[in-house]
Enzyme design. Structure first.
Site, PDB file in Angstrom:
ATOM      1  N   HIS A   1     -15.193 -62.945  38.368  1.00  0.00           N
ATOM      2  CA  HIS A   1     -14.433 -61.901  37.487  1.00  0.00           C
ATOM      3  C   HIS A   1     -15.180 -61.513  36.299  1.00  0.00           C
ATOM      4  CE1 HIS A   1     -11.685 -64.791  35.770  1.00  0.00           C
ATOM      5  NE2 HIS A   1     -11.666 -63.965  34.745  1.00  0.00           N
TER       6      HIS A   1
ATOM      7  N   ASP B   1     -13.919 -67.565  43.068  1.00  0.00           N
ATOM      8  CA  ASP B   1     -14.109 -66.770  41.648  1.00  0.00           C
ATOM      9  C   ASP B   1     -15.264 -67.410  40.972  1.00  0.00           C
ATOM     10  OD1 ASP B   1     -13.846 -65.223  39.564  1.00  0.00           O
ATOM     11  OD2 ASP B   1     -11.885 -66.152  38.727  1.00  0.00           O
TER      12      ASP B   1
ATOM     13  N   SER C   1     -12.338 -67.252  30.221  1.00  0.00           N
ATOM     14  CA  SER C   1     -12.752 -67.132  31.639  1.00  0.00           C
ATOM     15  C   SER C   1     -14.253 -67.766  31.607  1.00  0.00           C
ATOM     16  CB  SER C   1     -12.649 -66.018  32.084  1.00  0.00           C
ATOM     17  OG  SER C   1     -11.315 -65.468  32.552  1.00  0.00           O
TER      18      SER C   1
END
Length: 350
Positions: A77, A110, A193
């Site tokens: 992402h 992911d 992230s």
């Protein structure tokens, strides 16, 4: 009178010379390698801040160096905006910047791998073993929360094998990620992230990927919400396998059991549906579940003795394994419990 005035001044101000405040020795006393400062000093040169633009959007994330060839691991992402067209740049802890290209990505895990070229002195970050992690172990998270690069936070592993799902913004389920996550109370915020969660030896044990926002569920970015002490990381053992496949083939494989689940089932466990996509059989002919004797309507309640309470939890538990692994699934059929053994099949993720 003059003497009295001087005496009063000295009494009030401590003297007539400039004041110098006492201070400890400025000599660097060093830090233990397993202290937070020592861990940060070891890991920071291997961590990069990632800036992505494309498709009318832009974002910031984190990654870390995997090898001297320039491969960097991050979250899917983080780089999703540049998947079809766009630009990816990385900035190292010393301020050096470089362009990067996307090598491969997988929405189900992911995870994504990007690569920089022409950068010398790359320092790969050592990979640990997430199977050895215990609740209460100290950890350090490194990243760029809110684009504040080289940010270091610390905490502990607060839980293991926490089943979470994230994504799903497209509405068709193609971008949902399923993670059997490590949970940490080390502050993690948007921008962390893809960054490393490291142990006391500065070895990566997880990839920071999601946070629990105060008003909702696990989210890859969490909007602009701040940390409430519930962060989730993809275990590095899973990340290592996926990264190797992305580097070598551009795609990652997903372990499958060969059934279509009834995701609307509200009972305890994961129920095999009546039909699959497009009216196909819910149990794939000659697939792992078919060979093990599964039927439509079976309710799977355990994976290797661990309870699963929903279809999402079953997918998470399956995804935590590799294709070819052998699992024991506990099934309820017609009110009776039985255990079936199967070998996981394989499919290629998006």
């Amino acid at each position: 009178m003059i003497g009295g005035g001087v005496g009063a001044y000295v009494e009030r101000h401590g003297g007539i010379s400039a004041i110098e405040l006492p201070q400890s020795d400025t000599k660097d006393i060093g830090r233990a390698p397993d202290s937070v400062a020592g861990i940060a000093a070891t890991a920071l040169p291997s961590v990069v801040t990632i800036h992505v633009s494309g498709g009318g959007s832009a974002g910031t994330g984190t990654g870390f160096v995997l090898d001297t060839r320039g491969h960097i691991l991050t979250n899917n992402h983080v780089v999703d905006a540049a998947a079809s067209s766009g630009e990816i740049s990385v900035t190292f802890s010393n301020g050096e910047s470089a362009r990067a290209k996307l090598i491969g990505r997988d929405t189900g895990y992911d995870l994504a791998v990007i690569k920089v070229s022409g950068v010398s002195g790359l320092k790969p970050l050592a990979l640990g073993n997430s199977d050895n992690v215990r609740v209460g172990d100290p950890v350090v998270a490194i990243g760029a929360p809110f684009d504040l690069s080289n940010t270091v936070t610390s905490g502990i592993i607060s839980a293991k094998e926490r089943p979470i799902t994230a994504g799903g913004e497209k509405g068709d389920g193609s971008d949902v990620s399923y993670v059997d996550a490590l949970q940490t109370d080390a502050p993690i915020n948007p921008g962390n992230s893809g960054g490393p969660l490291v142990d006391s030896a500065a070895r990566v044990i997880g990839i920071n990927s999601a946070i629990r926002a105060a008003g909702g569920g696990a989210d890859p970015e969490g909007g602009q919400s701040g940390s409430i002490g519930l962060g989730f990381a993809i275990p590095i053992n899973q990340g290592k396998r996926v990264a190797e496949e992305l580097i070598n083939t551009g795609k990652a494989t997903h372990p499958v059991i060969g059934v279509s689940l009834d995701m609307r089932y509200t009972g305890d466990g994961a129920r095999v549906g009546a039909k699959g996509a497009g009216g196909a059989p819910s149990v794939t002919p000659d697939g792992p579940a078919d060979k093990a004797g599964f039927r439509s309507g079976d309710v799977i309640t355990k994976v290797d003795g661990q309870r699963v309470h929903s279809g999402e939890e079953l997918i998470v538990k399956i995804r935590a394994h590799r294709p070819g692994d052998t699992l024991k699934l506990t099934v309820t059929r017609d009110g009776k419990e039985q255990t079936k053994t199967l070998t996981l099949g394989s499919s290629t993720g998006a």
